[in-house]
Structures are given as C-alpha cells and as structure tokens.
Design a protein around this motif. Structure first.
Motif, PDB file in Angstrom:
ATOM      1  N   TYR A  19       0.829  -1.196   0.000  1.00  0.00           N
ATOM      2  CA  TYR A  19       0.000   0.000   0.000  1.00  0.00           C
ATOM      3  C   TYR A  19       0.868   1.254   0.000  1.00  0.00           C
ATOM      4  N   TYR A  20       0.272   2.369  -0.470  1.00  0.00           N
ATOM      5  CA  TYR A  20       0.962   3.659  -0.518  1.00  0.00           C
ATOM      6  C   TYR A  20       0.987   4.306   0.861  1.00  0.00           C
ATOM      7  N   THR A  21       1.592   3.659   1.808  1.00  0.00           N
ATOM      8  CA  THR A  21       1.650   4.177   3.175  1.00  0.00           C
ATOM      9  C   THR A  21       3.065   3.995   3.715  1.00  0.00           C
ATOM     10  N   ILE A  22       3.323   4.606   4.863  1.00  0.00           N
ATOM     11  CA  ILE A  22       4.617   4.399   5.516  1.00  0.00           C
ATOM     12  C   ILE A  22       4.793   2.928   5.860  1.00  0.00           C
ATOM     13  N   GLU A  23       3.724   2.317   6.377  1.00  0.00           N
ATOM     14  CA  GLU A  23       3.795   0.895   6.742  1.00  0.00           C
ATOM     15  C   GLU A  23       4.001   0.022   5.510  1.00  0.00           C
ATOM     16  N   GLY A  24       3.350   0.404   4.390  1.00  0.00           N
ATOM     17  CA  GLY A  24       3.543  -0.350   3.151  1.00  0.00           C
ATOM     18  C   GLY A  24       4.973  -0.282   2.666  1.00  0.00           C
ATOM     19  N   GLY A  25       5.560   0.905   2.726  1.00  0.00           N
ATOM     20  CA  GLY A  25       6.959   1.057   2.325  1.00  0.00           C
ATOM     21  C   GLY A  25       7.901   0.302   3.235  1.00  0.00           C
ATOM     22  N   GLN A  26       7.579   0.281   4.521  1.00  0.00           N
ATOM     23  CA  GLN A  26       8.411  -0.447   5.477  1.00  0.00           C
ATOM     24  C   GLN A  26       8.371  -1.943   5.202  1.00  0.00           C
ATOM     25  N   SER A  27       7.173  -2.478   4.992  1.00  0.00           N
ATOM     26  CA  SER A  27       7.028  -3.909   4.732  1.00  0.00           C
ATOM     27  C   SER A  27       7.736  -4.325   3.444  1.00  0.00           C
ATOM     28  N   ALA A  28       7.520  -3.544   2.372  1.00  0.00           N
ATOM     29  CA  ALA A  28       8.141  -3.868   1.087  1.00  0.00           C
ATOM     30  C   ALA A  28       9.660  -3.815   1.179  1.00  0.00           C
ATOM     31  N   THR A  29      10.190  -2.815   1.864  1.00  0.00           N
ATOM     32  CA  THR A  29      11.638  -2.662   1.965  1.00  0.00           C
ATOM     33  C   THR A  29      12.266  -3.748   2.833  1.00  0.00           C
ATOM     34  N   ALA A  30      11.569  -4.150   3.899  1.00  0.00           N
ATOM     35  CA  ALA A  30      12.088  -5.237   4.732  1.00  0.00           C
ATOM     36  C   ALA A  30      12.288  -6.499   3.895  1.00  0.00           C
ATOM     37  N   ALA A  31      11.324  -6.774   3.000  1.00  0.00           N
ATOM     38  CA  ALA A  31      11.460  -7.946   2.120  1.00  0.00           C
ATOM     39  C   ALA A  31      12.596  -7.759   1.124  1.00  0.00           C
ATOM     40  N   LEU A  32      12.750  -6.546   0.599  1.00  0.00           N
ATOM     41  CA  LEU A  32      13.812  -6.281  -0.378  1.00  0.00           C
ATOM     42  C   LEU A  32      15.198  -6.387   0.253  1.00  0.00           C
ATOM     43  N   LEU A  33      15.334  -5.975   1.497  1.00  0.00           N
ATOM     44  CA  LEU A  33      16.630  -6.077   2.166  1.00  0.00           C
ATOM     45  C   LEU A  33      17.089  -7.524   2.255  1.00  0.00           C
ATOM     46  N   GLY A  34      16.127  -8.426   2.393  1.00  0.00           N
ATOM     47  CA  GLY A  34      16.461  -9.849   2.412  1.00  0.00           C
ATOM     48  C   GLY A  34      16.963 -10.359   1.078  1.00  0.00           C
ATOM     49  N   ARG A  35      16.806  -9.562   0.029  1.00  0.00           N
ATOM     50  CA  ARG A  35      17.272  -9.944  -1.306  1.00  0.00           C
ATOM     51  C   ARG A  35      18.566  -9.233  -1.684  1.00  0.00           C
ATOM     52  N   GLY A  36      19.169  -8.571  -0.706  1.00  0.00           N
ATOM     53  CA  GLY A  36      20.498  -8.004  -0.920  1.00  0.00           C
ATOM     54  C   GLY A  36      20.552  -6.703  -1.679  1.00  0.00           C
ATOM     55  N   ILE A  37      19.485  -5.920  -1.633  1.00  0.00           N
ATOM     56  CA  ILE A  37      19.496  -4.660  -2.379  1.00  0.00           C
ATOM     57  C   ILE A  37      20.355  -3.620  -1.651  1.00  0.00           C
ATOM     58  N   THR A  38      20.902  -2.692  -2.424  1.00  0.00           N
ATOM     59  CA  THR A  38      21.673  -1.582  -1.847  1.00  0.00           C
ATOM     60  C   THR A  38      20.970  -0.243  -2.061  1.00  0.00           C
ATOM     61  N   ALA A  39      19.831  -0.265  -2.764  1.00  0.00           N
ATOM     62  CA  ALA A  39      19.081   0.971  -3.003  1.00  0.00           C
ATOM     63  C   ALA A  39      17.615   0.625  -3.222  1.00  0.00           C
ATOM     64  N   VAL A  40      16.733   1.568  -2.848  1.00  0.00           N
ATOM     65  CA  VAL A  40      15.286   1.374  -2.990  1.00  0.00           C
ATOM     66  C   VAL A  40      14.698   2.541  -3.771  1.00  0.00           C
TER      67      VAL A  40
END
Length: 330
Positions: free
Chosen positions: A216-237
C-alpha cells in the motif's frame, strides 16, 4: 443580441425552468430533453456562467501532503474564474466516493476532478462516472481516466519517473536496486513498475521483477516492502511515493543499517516537506504547478461549454537529489 435562457427555451421548445435545470445540471430532466436543450444552447452560442459554481475535487489521503498541495493549487487556479473548489476525501472506488458523486450531481455541481481517486483503478465502479455522464457533468482525471468515457486526463509520466530514479542510482554505482511500489491494479503503480523493469533490463538486469515488492501507498507499506527487499540483498530502494520512502528508511534503520551509507532511498511525488526529513529525501517530483493549471484550464473550458482535447496529456517529472542517496559501499 445577448442570448439568454428565454431564447434557449424557445429554440428547444421547453420551459425556462427546464433550461435552468439543464444549465445547472440538476435532476428531473429526461436525457432526450437535456440533449435538446444542450443542442439549442450550442446552436445559439449560449455560454454558461461560471460565477459561484462548485467544482468537487475527489481525492484520497489528505494526510499525505502531496494530495493536499495539489488540491490547494487546483482550488487557487479555479478561483479567478468564479469557480469554487470543494474537497471530497474518499478512498478510491469506495462507497463514499460514489455517494459524494451522487449527492453532488443532485445539487448541480459544475464539474468533478478525480485526483488519484477511482480513475486510477483498473476496474473501478462504473456507476460513479455514469452518474456524471448521464447529467452531462464534465469530469477530469489526474493520473488516470475512465475507460469508455471521453475526458481530459492530466498525468505525470510514471515510466520516465522510474527511469530517472534508476539512472541516478545506477550512475552512483548501485546494481542491486529494488522497488517498493503500490498495489497491483493501481495504474500509476503499474506504470512505475513497468518503467522500473524496462530501465533495469536496459542496463543488463535479467529478472528485475524479482526486485519489486507491491504494497500500500503508506509508511507501513513502504516499510514492509523494503524489509522484504533487504532480504534480497538490495543496496538501493526506489519507492513509489514519498510516504513509502519514509517507510523504507524506517525498515533500513530497524535492520541496524544507515541511509544512505548502507542503503540509498529515492522517493516519488516531491512534497516540499521531504526536504526537511532526516536525511532530506532524494525524490522524483511531479510538476504539480503545471498539473493544477492544466486541470483548471480544462475544467473552465468544459463548464463554459467549450471543447477540450480528450485523451491523456503527459507531464515530465524532475529528479531532486538530496541526502538520501550516495554511492554504495565498496
């Protein structure tokens, strides 16, 4: 000779009261009679007055400063033409949005602006715009339109926005770039994802879809999506909104990492307040000044009975580089 409702009534062979109801787009007039009056107005060159008329701006998330900023600019651009903007906050495609439209149509609203409301959905409730179309109440879309309806649509080029963000991060040296985007079925979010995927493929990334998380387009949505992306080794969002970018920063810090030293973040929308967050946010700015002026221009023309180009008019965004992006660690 000045053309008034008396002349229009005589040409259409209806009462002056009926002409008044058509001019003010009120109920109680059949489609056939309404069409006859509209035709008489066009033949005689009658122009509707705009003085004191209401324009509804339907928008979600007034807590998001970007929507508040755009709505305020639209109101300001309409005011010199005698039109009064009224804000109607409602979730896109929800019952409240339809109820707003029904009530406004009943009271003779001059026009409706859909500011990232149900016009951004893939499968919106058709009744919302059909109510307006039946009354010949003009409507304008920002960042999306309704299929099957001829209407002006003013949009920011989401594909270009994604390219600007990816290009900036790539030039800094990032190769594992993830995207935190809005939900599936939201057209601007879908376009940003397509733009992101195309930008990454052009740079030799084979499977960019594995680096996209939808929320979702919310702070919580961005937090959830980024937490998953960090597990995939990203260095930028690349975030699909500034609010999602704030959620991304929160997720990064909760992992004990720093922005931008460990992970860079790029937002989207360009609300002025993002210059004052910690760190100041690099973002892709939507050109809200030009968008608002074009919305007002279209509304004034439609309310006055003049034609406007149908279809979508694209506006180019711009990248604002601040302190939330930097070169990745060696």
């Amino acid at each position: 000779m000045k053309i008034g409702i008396t002349e229009v009534a005589a040409r259409a062979e209806v009462s002056e009261a009926t002409v008044s109801r058509v001019i003010n787009r009120r109920a109680g007039v059949s489609a056939k009679t309404r069409e006859a009056v509209e035709r008489a107005m066009a033949e005689l060159g009658y122009e509707r007055t705009t003085r004191g008329q209401i324009v509804a701006v339907i928008t979600p998330w007034l807590s998001n400063p970007w929507f508040a900023d755009v709505a305020e600019l639209i109101e300001a651009a309409l005011a010199p033409h005698g039109l009064k903007g009224v804000l109607c906050p409602a979730l896109p495609g929800g019952i409240q949005e339809r109820e707003f439209v029904s009530a406004l149509a009943e009271h003779g609203v001059a026009a409706v602006v859909f500011l990232s409301a149900s016009n951004t959905l893939d499968d919106p409730d058709p009744e919302t715009c059909e109510i307006l179309a039946a009354r010949r109440i003009p409507f304008v879309g920002v960042n999306g339109g309704f299929e099957g309806h001829s209407m002006p649509v003013l949009s920011t080029d989401d594909v270009m926005a994604a390219e600007l963000a990816v290009d900036h991060l790539w030039r800094l040296g990032h190769r594992r770039i993830g995207m935190a985007s809005g939900p599936v079925g939201n057209r601007p979010a879908d376009r940003r994802v397509d733009g992101f995927a195309d930008a990454m493929r052009r740079r030799g990334v084979d499977d960019p879809s594995s680096l996209v998380m939808r929320q979702y387009y919310t702070i919580e949505g961005g937090q959830s999506a980024t937490a998953a992306l960090l597990g995939r080794g990203i260095t930028a969002v690349v975030a699909a909104s500034d609010f999602m970018a704030l959620g991304a920063i929160r997720a990064i810090r909760r992992e004990g990492l720093r922005v931008p030293e460990d992970v860079s973040v790029v937002g989207y929308d360009g609300s002025m307040i993002m210059e004052f967050v910690d760190p100041p946010l690099t973002t892709v700015r939507q050109p809200i000044d030009r968008l608002a002026k074009e919305v007002a221009r279209s509304v004034v023309a439609l309310v006055s009975g003049r034609g406007v180009p149908a279809g979508e008019l694209m506006f180019s965004p711009e990248l604002l580089v601040r302190s939330s992006t930097a070169a990745p660690k060696a």
